[in-house]
Design a protein around this motif. Structure first.
Motif, PDB file in Angstrom:
ATOM      1  N   ARG A 240       0.833  -1.212   0.000  1.00 24.35           N
ATOM      2  CA  ARG A 240       0.000   0.000   0.000  1.00 24.35           C
ATOM      3  C   ARG A 240       0.862   1.253   0.000  1.00 24.35           C
ATOM      4  NH1 ARG A 240      -4.405  -2.206   4.382  1.00 24.35           N
ATOM      5  NH2 ARG A 240      -5.770  -3.232   2.857  1.00 24.35           N
ATOM      6  N   ALA A 241       1.953   1.229   0.738  1.00 24.76           N
ATOM      7  CA  ALA A 241       2.847   2.387   0.799  1.00 24.76           C
ATOM      8  C   ALA A 241       3.476   2.665  -0.574  1.00 24.76           C
ATOM      9  CB  ALA A 241       3.928   2.174   1.852  1.00 24.76           C
ATOM     10  N   VAL A 242       3.942   1.619  -1.244  1.00 20.70           N
ATOM     11  CA  VAL A 242       4.527   1.789  -2.580  1.00 20.70           C
ATOM     12  C   VAL A 242       3.445   2.255  -3.555  1.00 20.70           C
ATOM     13  CG1 VAL A 242       5.610   0.594  -4.532  1.00 20.70           C
ATOM     14  CG2 VAL A 242       6.379   0.124  -2.189  1.00 20.70           C
ATOM     15  N   ASN A 243       2.281   1.634  -3.501  1.00 21.30           N
ATOM     16  CA  ASN A 243       1.192   2.027  -4.401  1.00 21.30           C
ATOM     17  C   ASN A 243       0.795   3.484  -4.187  1.00 21.30           C
ATOM     18  OD1 ASN A 243       1.090  -0.487  -5.599  1.00 21.30           O
ATOM     19  ND2 ASN A 243      -0.590  -1.221  -4.333  1.00 21.30           N
ATOM     20  N   ALA A 244       0.815   3.958  -2.956  1.00 20.53           N
ATOM     21  CA  ALA A 244       0.458   5.353  -2.678  1.00 20.53           C
ATOM     22  C   ALA A 244       1.472   6.301  -3.319  1.00 20.53           C
ATOM     23  CB  ALA A 244       0.382   5.580  -1.172  1.00 20.53           C
ATOM     24  N   VAL A 245       2.747   5.961  -3.250  1.00 18.80           N
ATOM     25  CA  VAL A 245       3.786   6.797  -3.850  1.00 18.80           C
ATOM     26  C   VAL A 245       3.648   6.821  -5.375  1.00 18.80           C
ATOM     27  CG1 VAL A 245       6.286   6.992  -4.208  1.00 18.80           C
ATOM     28  CG2 VAL A 245       5.384   6.497  -1.933  1.00 18.80           C
ATOM     29  N   LEU A 246       3.230   5.699  -5.940  1.00 26.09           N
ATOM     30  CA  LEU A 246       3.115   5.576  -7.406  1.00 26.09           C
ATOM     31  C   LEU A 246       1.674   5.735  -7.892  1.00 26.09           C
ATOM     32  CD1 LEU A 246       5.565   2.589  -7.951  1.00 26.09           C
ATOM     33  CD2 LEU A 246       6.044   5.048  -8.102  1.00 26.09           C
ATOM     34  N   LYS A 247       0.855   6.406  -7.119  1.00 30.67           N
ATOM     35  CA  LYS A 247      -0.572   6.545  -7.431  1.00 30.67           C
ATOM     36  C   LYS A 247      -0.815   7.076  -8.847  1.00 30.67           C
ATOM     37  CE  LYS A 247      -4.735   8.906  -5.933  1.00 30.67           C
ATOM     38  NZ  LYS A 247      -5.319   9.877  -5.013  1.00 30.67           N
TER      39      LYS A 247
ATOM     40  N   GLN B 284      -2.526   5.023 -11.992  1.00 37.16           N
ATOM     41  CA  GLN B 284      -3.786   5.481 -12.588  1.00 37.16           C
ATOM     42  C   GLN B 284      -3.655   5.765 -14.081  1.00 37.16           C
ATOM     43  OE1 GLN B 284      -4.941   8.873 -10.219  1.00 37.16           O
ATOM     44  NE2 GLN B 284      -6.100   7.600  -8.788  1.00 37.16           N
ATOM     45  N   ASN B 285      -2.460   6.160 -14.522  1.00 37.56           N
ATOM     46  CA  ASN B 285      -2.325   6.648 -15.885  1.00 37.56           C
ATOM     47  C   ASN B 285      -1.434   5.822 -16.813  1.00 37.56           C
ATOM     48  OD1 ASN B 285      -3.876   9.123 -15.460  1.00 37.56           O
ATOM     49  ND2 ASN B 285      -2.202   9.671 -14.096  1.00 37.56           N
ATOM     50  N   ASP B 286      -0.428   5.156 -16.266  1.00 38.91           N
ATOM     51  CA  ASP B 286       0.584   4.560 -17.142  1.00 38.91           C
ATOM     52  C   ASP B 286       0.811   3.074 -16.949  1.00 38.91           C
ATOM     53  OD1 ASP B 286       1.338   7.168 -18.231  1.00 38.91           O
ATOM     54  OD2 ASP B 286       2.250   7.541 -16.279  1.00 38.91           O
ATOM     55  N   ILE B 287       0.810   2.626 -15.704  1.00 36.71           N
ATOM     56  CA  ILE B 287       1.200   1.253 -15.394  1.00 36.71           C
ATOM     57  C   ILE B 287      -0.012   0.329 -15.452  1.00 36.71           C
ATOM     58  CG2 ILE B 287       2.177  -0.280 -13.654  1.00 36.71           C
ATOM     59  CD1 ILE B 287       3.683   2.129 -12.542  1.00 36.71           C
TER      60      ILE B 287
END
Length: 104
Positions: A58-65, A69-72
């Motif tokens: 969750r911490a990594v996902n929050a940083v890469l939000k 949402q747009n690229d990955i």
């Protein structure tokens, strides 16, 4: 700047990891050549100490939000503390000492 560099810079800045690998695995999927849509992240940081796996992700996902949402399209996470990494894989590979290069 490409997506892989964005991921690396954000994770380096936020987590100050002892070890970080961001690997573009898009070539393994049915996407156009040169795509940046599928990544694997291996990150070792003391910030994960005492955290459950779900909280680390969750911490990594929050940083890469924004990237999520747009690229990955897909993000495989391998999150470790230093002691977990050492138990599984041993020490980080060390670079050899410089032999002087052109000074010899």
């Amino acid at each position: 700047m490409n997506i892989q560099n964005n991921i690396e810079n954000k994770l380096l800045s936020h987590f100050k990891p002892e070890h970080l690998e961001v690997i573009n695995e898009s070539f393994m999927h049915n996407v156009p050549e040169g795509s940046e849509s599928h990544f694997k992240v291996v990150i070792v940081t003391p910030e994960f100490s005492g955290e459950r796996l779900i909280n680390r992700h969750r911490a990594v996902n929050a940083v890469l939000k924004d990237e999520l949402q747009n690229d990955i399209h897909a993000l495989a996470l391998h999150t470790y503390t230093e002691s977990e990494w050492q138990k599984l894989f041993g020490d980080f590979p060390k670079s050899p000492n410089c032999l002087g290069g052109s000074k010899q």
